[in-house]
Design a protein around this motif. Structure first.
Motif, mmCIF file in Angstrom:
data_model
loop_
_atom_site.group_PDB
_atom_site.id
_atom_site.type_symbol
_atom_site.label_atom_id
_atom_site.label_comp_id
_atom_site.label_asym_id
_atom_site.label_seq_id
_atom_site.Cartn_x
_atom_site.Cartn_y
_atom_site.Cartn_z
ATOM 1 N N PRO A 132 104.730 102.862 12.189
ATOM 2 C CA PRO A 132 104.688 103.507 10.867
ATOM 3 C C PRO A 132 106.047 104.020 10.397
ATOM 4 C CG PRO A 132 102.885 104.258 12.270
ATOM 5 C CD PRO A 132 103.802 103.478 13.148
ATOM 6 N N SER A 133 106.958 104.255 11.328
ATOM 7 C CA SER A 133 108.260 104.831 10.972
ATOM 8 C C SER A 133 109.180 103.862 10.247
ATOM 9 C CB SER A 133 108.956 105.348 12.232
ATOM 10 O OG SER A 133 109.067 104.316 13.201
ATOM 11 N N VAL A 134 108.789 102.598 10.106
ATOM 12 C CA VAL A 134 109.671 101.638 9.438
ATOM 13 C C VAL A 134 109.186 101.280 8.037
ATOM 14 C CG1 VAL A 134 110.384 100.675 11.657
ATOM 15 C CG2 VAL A 134 108.571 99.547 10.361
ATOM 16 N N THR A 135 108.234 102.033 7.503
ATOM 17 C CA THR A 135 107.718 101.696 6.169
ATOM 18 C C THR A 135 108.807 101.752 5.101
ATOM 19 O OG1 THR A 135 106.962 103.992 5.957
ATOM 20 C CG2 THR A 135 105.328 102.355 6.615
ATOM 21 N N GLY A 136 109.790 102.628 5.289
ATOM 22 C CA GLY A 136 110.900 102.684 4.331
ATOM 23 C C GLY A 136 111.707 101.405 4.321
ATOM 24 N N LEU A 137 111.917 100.811 5.487
ATOM 25 C CA LEU A 137 112.641 99.544 5.575
ATOM 26 C C LEU A 137 111.853 98.427 4.908
ATOM 27 C CD1 LEU A 137 113.902 99.662 9.293
ATOM 28 C CD2 LEU A 137 115.113 100.361 7.228
ATOM 29 N N ILE A 138 110.539 98.454 5.082
ATOM 30 C CA ILE A 138 109.692 97.451 4.445
ATOM 31 C C ILE A 138 109.751 97.609 2.927
ATOM 32 C CG2 ILE A 138 107.313 96.639 4.187
ATOM 33 C CD1 ILE A 138 106.888 97.559 7.126
ATOM 34 N N ALA A 139 109.718 98.858 2.459
ATOM 35 C CA ALA A 139 109.808 99.110 1.016
ATOM 36 C C ALA A 139 111.111 98.559 0.443
ATOM 37 C CB ALA A 139 109.695 100.611 0.741
ATOM 38 N N ASN A 140 112.206 98.696 1.194
ATOM 39 C CA ASN A 140 113.489 98.161 0.722
ATOM 40 C C ASN A 140 113.425 96.652 0.500
ATOM 41 O OD1 ASN A 140 114.764 100.655 0.746
ATOM 42 N ND2 ASN A 140 115.515 100.415 2.833
ATOM 43 N N LYS A 141 112.681 95.952 1.346
ATOM 44 C CA LYS A 141 112.543 94.501 1.201
ATOM 45 C C LYS A 141 111.836 94.148 -0.104
ATOM 46 C CE LYS A 141 114.340 93.439 5.221
ATOM 47 N NZ LYS A 141 115.650 92.732 5.319
ATOM 48 N N PHE A 142 110.825 94.945 -0.454
ATOM 49 C CA PHE A 142 110.084 94.662 -1.679
ATOM 50 C C PHE A 142 110.900 95.014 -2.929
ATOM 51 C CE2 PHE A 142 106.574 94.544 1.307
ATOM 52 C CZ PHE A 142 105.884 93.441 0.837
ATOM 53 N N ILE A 143 111.761 96.025 -2.811
ATOM 54 C CA ILE A 143 112.659 96.336 -3.919
ATOM 55 C C ILE A 143 113.566 95.141 -4.202
ATOM 56 C CG2 ILE A 143 114.654 97.732 -4.609
ATOM 57 C CD1 ILE A 143 113.348 100.081 -3.223
ATOM 58 N N ASN A 144 114.115 94.572 -3.140
ATOM 59 C CA ASN A 144 115.005 93.421 -3.303
ATOM 60 C C ASN A 144 114.257 92.223 -3.895
ATOM 61 O OD1 ASN A 144 117.167 94.835 -2.197
ATOM 62 N ND2 ASN A 144 116.735 94.152 -0.110
ATOM 63 N N LYS A 145 113.000 92.070 -3.510
ATOM 64 C CA LYS A 145 112.223 90.921 -3.968
ATOM 65 C C LYS A 145 111.753 91.063 -5.406
ATOM 66 C CE LYS A 145 108.148 88.142 -2.809
ATOM 67 N NZ LYS A 145 107.036 87.928 -1.841
ATOM 68 N N TYR A 146 111.226 92.255 -5.748
ATOM 69 C CA TYR A 146 110.609 92.437 -7.061
ATOM 70 C C TYR A 146 111.484 93.179 -8.066
ATOM 71 C CZ TYR A 146 106.255 90.930 -4.834
ATOM 72 O OH TYR A 146 105.297 90.212 -4.174
ATOM 73 N N GLN A 147 112.580 93.758 -7.594
ATOM 74 C CA GLN A 147 113.494 94.490 -8.474
ATOM 75 C C GLN A 147 112.787 95.626 -9.217
ATOM 76 O OE1 GLN A 147 117.187 93.509 -8.941
ATOM 77 N NE2 GLN A 147 116.379 93.037 -6.909
ATOM 78 N N LYS A 148 111.954 96.365 -8.464
ATOM 79 C CA LYS A 148 111.287 97.545 -9.006
ATOM 80 C C LYS A 148 110.914 98.463 -7.842
ATOM 81 C CE LYS A 148 108.025 95.177 -11.029
ATOM 82 N NZ LYS A 148 106.788 94.827 -11.788
ATOM 83 N N PRO A 149 110.619 99.730 -8.112
ATOM 84 C CA PRO A 149 110.245 100.650 -7.030
ATOM 85 C C PRO A 149 109.066 100.127 -6.199
ATOM 86 C CG PRO A 149 110.663 101.867 -9.028
ATOM 87 C CD PRO A 149 110.675 100.408 -9.414
ATOM 88 N N ALA A 150 108.975 100.616 -4.952
ATOM 89 C CA ALA A 150 107.948 100.123 -4.050
ATOM 90 C C ALA A 150 107.277 101.264 -3.295
ATOM 91 C CB ALA A 150 108.544 99.128 -3.058
ATOM 92 N N LEU A 151 105.967 101.132 -3.109
ATOM 93 C CA LEU A 151 105.175 102.035 -2.273
ATOM 94 C C LEU A 151 104.604 101.227 -1.118
ATOM 95 C CD1 LEU A 151 103.148 104.030 -4.954
ATOM 96 C CD2 LEU A 151 104.697 105.052 -3.290
ATOM 97 N N ILE A 152 104.879 101.665 0.111
ATOM 98 C CA ILE A 152 104.307 101.048 1.296
ATOM 99 C C ILE A 152 103.471 102.111 1.988
ATOM 100 C CG2 ILE A 152 104.745 99.839 3.452
ATOM 101 C CD1 ILE A 152 105.698 98.304 1.018
ATOM 102 N N LEU A 153 102.160 101.922 2.014
ATOM 103 C CA LEU A 153 101.248 102.961 2.496
ATOM 104 C C LEU A 153 100.355 102.445 3.617
ATOM 105 C CD1 LEU A 153 100.155 104.380 -0.983
ATOM 106 C CD2 LEU A 153 102.084 105.099 0.442
#
Length: 199
Positions: A132-153
């Protein structure tokens, strides 16, 4: 004075560099590996890292087994090499960082993502939520992909009816993703910076 002529005092740093590293060098080598160990490393690995940073080991070399490519056959094989504890710690740090990167890549590929107007939303299933401690890193990947804020829950272990996780903003879409989330009344709390926080 040229940085090639400056002596490196920290033994762990010597295991990574032959010359005095720049801040850029540190940002792409030692620091991400330290972060990986704090996120997914076990107690023994964290202890070894702290001891190496503190310089408590001597320079005694020990026999360790390494996988190396045989130049003649092209196949990987186990060979004996001599390394001190600082070199062994570097190897451990590299291994944990690779493990973290592979987990993030795998998890990104498993997630079903809902792309809203201003952000993306993804929920990690319990069986896939090993770290669970890497959800921020996963969110960064989605920012790069979609070019918008990301929530990983993911489901809160203490209260399965709630979702918790990480949020990462993208200033080109909105300057303060945290304020946006707080204004929806959908979150019990948002803690952290404007565009990097936990929920």
């Amino acid at each position: 004075m040229h940085r090639d002529d400056v002596h490196i005092n920290n033994h762990l740093t010597k295991a990574f560099f032959n010359v005095l590293p720049t801040s850029h060098d540190l940002s792409y080598t030692i620091i991400p590996r330290i972060n990986a160990i704090t996120r997914i490393g076990n107690a023994k690995q964290r202890e070894q890292l702290l001891e190496a940073l503190a310089g408590v080991y001597d320079d005694t070399k020990h026999t360790v087994m390494k996988r190396r490519k045989n130049k003649k056959t092209g196949k990987m094989q186990q060979i004996e090499v001599m390394e001190d504890m600082y070199q062994q710690t570097k190897t451990m740090m590299d291994s944990v960082k690779t493990k973290q990167d592979n987990y993030v890549k795998k998890t990104v590929g498993l997630l079903e993502t809902e792309s809203c107007a201003n952000f993306t939303f993804s929920e990690i299933k319990p069986k896939d939520n090993k770290y669970p401690s890497v959800t921020g890193l996963i969110a960064n990947k989605f920012i790069n992909k979609y070019q918008k804020p990301a929530l990983i829950l993911y489901s809160n272990p203490d209260n399965p009816t709630e979702l918790v996780g990480s949020a990462r903003g993208f200033e080109k879409v909105m300057p303060d993703f945290k304020a946006y989330c707080e204004g929806t009344d959908k979150f019990n709390w948002c803690q952290g910076h404007e565009n990097a926080f936990g929920v």
